[in-house]
Design an enzyme around this catalytic site. Structure first.
Site, PDB file in Angstrom:
ATOM      1  N   CYS A 116       0.816  -1.217   0.000  1.00  0.00           N
ATOM      2  CA  CYS A 116       0.000   0.000   0.000  1.00  0.00           C
ATOM      3  C   CYS A 116       0.847   1.265   0.000  1.00  0.00           C
ATOM      4  O   CYS A 116       0.336   2.357  -0.259  1.00  0.00           O
ATOM      5  CB  CYS A 116      -0.956  -0.008   1.189  1.00  0.00           C
ATOM      6  N   HIS A 256      -3.618   7.114   2.166  1.00  0.00           N
ATOM      7  CA  HIS A 256      -3.951   5.770   1.673  1.00  0.00           C
ATOM      8  C   HIS A 256      -5.366   5.431   2.136  1.00  0.00           C
ATOM      9  O   HIS A 256      -5.752   5.739   3.266  1.00  0.00           O
ATOM     10  CB  HIS A 256      -2.941   4.768   2.226  1.00  0.00           C
ATOM     11  N   ASN A 286      -9.913  -0.414  -1.005  1.00  0.00           N
ATOM     12  CA  ASN A 286      -8.458  -0.306  -0.915  1.00  0.00           C
ATOM     13  C   ASN A 286      -7.846  -0.898  -2.187  1.00  0.00           C
ATOM     14  O   ASN A 286      -7.829  -2.114  -2.355  1.00  0.00           O
ATOM     15  CB  ASN A 286      -7.985  -1.054   0.333  1.00  0.00           C
TER      16      ASN A 286
END
Ligand code: UT7
Length: 331
Positions: A116, A256, A286
């Site tokens: 990520c 994020h 995500n």
């Protein structure tokens, strides 16, 4: 005027697959419900790439759109850096494949695997090639096809992730706009809590690894949450202090998109009000390395030349970090 060369973002584009997997459809697949997913994560739906597509296809679409939008010729690109953990193949790299598919004939390219934090790691790395004066046009892509490594029988992970790609063009700037600073961190012990156990040299693919579903993402959500919420907030505050930025000086947090609660905690730690925080988690979930460029793409029209942006991420590795950049153009 500052004559030192900085790497400025001069364009952003994204790609999202058409297929929408919403919370209702997911609740027909596993034992979950819209209320749980919304309150625990903030996610309402995510996009899924179908029909045999791969990460390079999404990245190529984002890159082609970026070239068109910025009136840049494919052959003028010097380098492409791709952040991804869902490369088409163990090798060659996704960057190599995108060079072929998008016609980047004079570029070299490589992938960066930081989960990520892929976009933060990639843009920090790519900026160096511009700052030295060696390269003039560098593309940074964050792309992940999480649906290729997600177990749609595991309700603790399948509700979170989605597919997508975002790309930015970096060019030299001597007026002070562009990447100002970055802080990158990692802690390899985090592999205990977030890992794709099989498919690499530790556990090559066998019938047993497939039967044990070891090619899918395994996450101890609670543990990851604890590390993420602390480290993403801390590193974001740290880069502000290091650059003498107050909460008034920061125009945008580009966080994020893993969990709305982590985003809120980071914004609070930085003293930012909600209107300064980019959020699109409800639409895409995500998308791992793609979350940050997709935020920039969604919010591009609201960004003004000179805005101070803090990009911040936490992910598998563990990896985390923050980038401070000055936006270089008005849309
Ligand atoms: O981007 C990469 C880094 N990753 C992250 O940043 C993710 C960080 N972690 C998280 O965002 C959260 O931990 C999750 C969203 C993954 C989970 O939320 P949580 O509030 O930590 O829930 P939990 O894991 O503590 O589970 C609470 C309960 C459990 O039931 P019991 O044991 O209390 O009866 C779970 O079994 O919720 C249950 N549960 C679910 N219920 C309905 C877990 N997943 C689901 C689900 N639907 N999808």
């Amino acid at each position: 005027m500052n004559n030192k060369i900085k790497a400025a973002i001069t364009g952003v584009h994204g790609y999202l697959p058409d297929f929408v997997l919403d919370n209702k459809k997911l609740s027909e697949m596993v034992d979950t419900n819209d209320e749980w997913i919304t309150t625990r994560t903030g996610i309402k739906e995510r996009r899924i790439l179908k029909n045999g597509g791969a990460a390079s296809d999404m990245a190529t679409e984002a890159v082609k759109g970026l070239l068109e939008k910025t009136s840049t010729k494919a052959e003028d690109i010097d380098l492409i850096v791709v952040g991804t953990v869902t490369a088409d193949y163990p090798f060659p790299s996704t960057a190599n494949i995108v060079c072929d598919k998008a016609g980047l004939k004079n570029a070299f390219g490589f992938d960066i695997k930081a989960a990520c934090s892929g976009f933060i790691y990639s843009i920090s790395t790519a900026a160096q090639f511009i700052e030295t004066g060696k390269y003039k046009k560098v593309i940074v892509v964050g792309v992940d096809m999480m649906s290729s490594i997600i177990d749609y029988e595991d309700r603790t992970t399948c509700v979170i992730f989605g597919d997508g790609a975002g790309a930015v063009l970096l060019e030299p700037n001597i007026e002070g706009y562009g990447v100002q600073d970055f802080i990158l961190r990692n802690d390899g012990e985090g592999r205990k809590y977030l890992v794709q156990p099989a498919g690499g040299s530790k556990n090559p693919a066998t019938i047993e690894t497939v039967e044990k579903r070891m090619h899918f993402v395994k996450q101890e959500g609670k543990q990851v949450f604890k590390f993420a919420v602390t480290n993403m907030a801390e590193v974001s505050a740290e880069i502000m202090e290091k650059n003498n930025l107050t909460s008034e000086d920061v125009d945008w947090l580009v966080p994020h998109q893993a969990n709305l609660r982590i985003i809120d905690a980071t914004a609070n730690r930085m003293g930012l009000t909600k209107d300064k925080v980019m959020i699109n988690i409800e639409k895409y979930g995500n998308t791992t390395a793609a979350t940050l460029p997709l935020c920039l793409w969604d919010y591009e029209k609201q960004l003004k030349k000179g805005d101070n942006l803090i990009l911040s991420a936490f992910g598998g590795g563990f990896t985390w970090g923050a980038v401070y950049l000055k936006w270089a153009y008005n849309s």
